[in-house]
Design a protein around this motif. Structure first.
Motif, mmCIF file in Angstrom:
data_model
loop_
_atom_site.group_PDB
_atom_site.id
_atom_site.type_symbol
_atom_site.label_atom_id
_atom_site.label_comp_id
_atom_site.label_asym_id
_atom_site.label_seq_id
_atom_site.Cartn_x
_atom_site.Cartn_y
_atom_site.Cartn_z
ATOM 1 N N LEU A 206 0.836 -1.196 0.000
ATOM 2 C CA LEU A 206 0.000 0.000 0.000
ATOM 3 C C LEU A 206 0.872 1.247 0.000
ATOM 4 O O LEU A 206 1.933 1.267 0.633
ATOM 5 N N PRO A 207 0.445 2.308 -0.676
ATOM 6 C CA PRO A 207 1.211 3.561 -0.660
ATOM 7 C C PRO A 207 1.229 4.170 0.747
ATOM 8 O O PRO A 207 0.163 4.365 1.354
ATOM 9 N N LEU A 208 2.404 4.462 1.257
ATOM 10 C CA LEU A 208 2.532 4.977 2.617
ATOM 11 C C LEU A 208 1.736 6.258 2.852
ATOM 12 O O LEU A 208 1.098 6.386 3.917
ATOM 13 N N PRO A 209 1.715 7.236 1.930
ATOM 14 C CA PRO A 209 0.953 8.464 2.209
ATOM 15 C C PRO A 209 -0.523 8.216 2.507
ATOM 16 O O PRO A 209 -1.151 9.010 3.225
ATOM 17 N N GLN A 210 -1.088 7.128 1.984
ATOM 18 C CA GLN A 210 -2.487 6.819 2.256
ATOM 19 C C GLN A 210 -2.713 6.323 3.686
ATOM 20 O O GLN A 210 -3.851 6.293 4.158
ATOM 21 N N LEU A 211 -1.642 5.951 4.354
ATOM 22 C CA LEU A 211 -1.762 5.321 5.664
ATOM 23 C C LEU A 211 -1.383 6.244 6.816
ATOM 24 O O LEU A 211 -1.416 5.836 7.981
ATOM 25 N N VAL A 212 -0.992 7.473 6.499
ATOM 26 C CA VAL A 212 -0.558 8.417 7.518
ATOM 27 C C VAL A 212 -1.635 9.477 7.703
ATOM 28 O O VAL A 212 -2.041 10.138 6.741
ATOM 29 N N HIS A 213 -2.120 9.637 8.927
ATOM 30 C CA HIS A 213 -3.195 10.569 9.261
ATOM 31 C C HIS A 213 -2.641 11.680 10.154
ATOM 32 O O HIS A 213 -1.570 11.544 10.746
ATOM 33 N N ASN A 215 -3.442 13.899 13.478
ATOM 34 C CA ASN A 215 -4.183 14.248 14.707
ATOM 35 C C ASN A 215 -5.502 13.498 14.892
ATOM 36 O O ASN A 215 -6.265 13.814 15.805
ATOM 37 N N GLY A 216 -5.782 12.532 14.053
ATOM 38 C CA GLY A 216 -7.002 11.744 14.197
ATOM 39 C C GLY A 216 -7.244 10.942 12.940
ATOM 40 O O GLY A 216 -6.741 11.273 11.858
ATOM 41 N N TRP A 217 -8.026 9.879 13.065
ATOM 42 C CA TRP A 217 -8.265 8.978 11.938
ATOM 43 C C TRP A 217 -8.939 9.708 10.783
ATOM 44 O O TRP A 217 -9.953 10.390 10.950
ATOM 45 N N GLY A 218 -8.350 9.552 9.591
ATOM 46 C CA GLY A 218 -8.948 10.119 8.398
ATOM 47 C C GLY A 218 -8.705 11.599 8.210
ATOM 48 O O GLY A 218 -9.174 12.170 7.216
ATOM 49 N N LEU A 219 -7.985 12.228 9.121
ATOM 50 C CA LEU A 219 -7.711 13.658 8.999
ATOM 51 C C LEU A 219 -6.421 13.868 8.219
ATOM 52 O O LEU A 219 -5.433 13.150 8.412
ATOM 53 N N ALA A 220 -6.417 14.852 7.357
ATOM 54 C CA ALA A 220 -5.259 15.094 6.498
ATOM 55 C C ALA A 220 -4.111 15.685 7.296
ATOM 56 O O ALA A 220 -4.303 16.439 8.260
ATOM 57 N N LEU A 221 -2.901 15.341 6.896
ATOM 58 C CA LEU A 221 -1.713 15.961 7.465
ATOM 59 C C LEU A 221 -1.639 17.414 7.013
ATOM 60 O O LEU A 221 -1.923 17.727 5.850
#
Length: 234
Positions: A206-213, A215-221
């Protein structure tokens, strides 16, 4: 702000990251050459230096070179593997049948790493809230051993298609000891350039950027520099 001067050299860092990237779950490439006792001792020392909750060190290591014991474990695998096959249909079932998922008999050595869930007494520091922390600690020992093995040019394969109760009975484990990892260990003909399941089309990384959130689940960096670094990371 003072930064620690204990960082590894460039060459040492490169070696560590290489071991991480090139570690493989080996199944098909084992050679019959034995693992020398001093090398095995280094691998076990690496495992024993893993962090553990409350410093309880819940692991034990069962070194299995008996062909008879390995045949018993292999029979457990065959039964469980047939059950697993029943979960798939069509092309996926055909692919599953072609996958080599263990090296129990081909590898010169098997190793079972267990978790003594009673070690340290009923109240282990740091385990009051998450009782599974002892199991997680053993997984860290497995990873230590795995990376050290890669640095030594030794392959490791984790056999997870096993009935744990049958395995515990075969290895005569006490009731409070749980078999966390059954490993096949040995020198190999090659380390594959990609994980075998990826190379054979079972799953892709899986692409790593898709797995990094953020400050909370599903929130963009909101850290643009980190986003850019993640995108360029190999």
């Amino acid at each position: 702000m003072t930064v620690s001067s204990d960082a590894f050299s460039d060459a040492e860092r490169a070696g560590l990251y290489r071991a991480i990237r090139e570690r493989r779950d080996v199944r098909s490439q084992f050679l019959p050459a034995p693992v020398p006792p001093d090398v095995l001792a280094r691998l076990l020392q690496a495992a024993h230096h893993a962090p553990s909750v409350g410093f309880m060190q819940p692991w034990d290591f069962i070194v299995i070179d008996s062909v008879d014991v390995r045949r018993q474990v292999h029979a457990i695998f065959q039964r469980e593997n047939q059950k697993a096959l029943d979960n798939y249909e069509g092309d996926q079932a055909s692919l599953y049948k072609r996958l080599k998922l263990e090296g129990i008999l081909e590898s010169p050595l098997n190793l079972c790493i267990t978790c003594d869930r009673s070690r340290g007494g009923p109240h282990v520091l740091g385990r009051n809230s998450i009782m599974e922390m002892d199991l997680f600690s053993v997984c860290l020992a497995v990873q230590n051993l795995w990376l050290a093995a890669r640095a030594e040019g030794i392959g490791v394969g984790w056999v997870s298609i096993l009935d744990q109760q049958e395995l515990a009975a075969t290895l005569q484990l006490p009731e409070h000891v749980y078999p966390v990892a059954y490993l096949c260990i040995g020198y190999v003909s090659e380390f594959l350039s990609k994980p075998e399941l990826e190379a054979k089309g079972w799953r892709s990384r899986l692409p790593l950027p898709q797995l990094v959130h953020g400050n909370g689940w599903g929130l963009a960096l909101d850290n643009e520099a980190l986003l850019e670094a993640l995108g360029s990371a190999v």
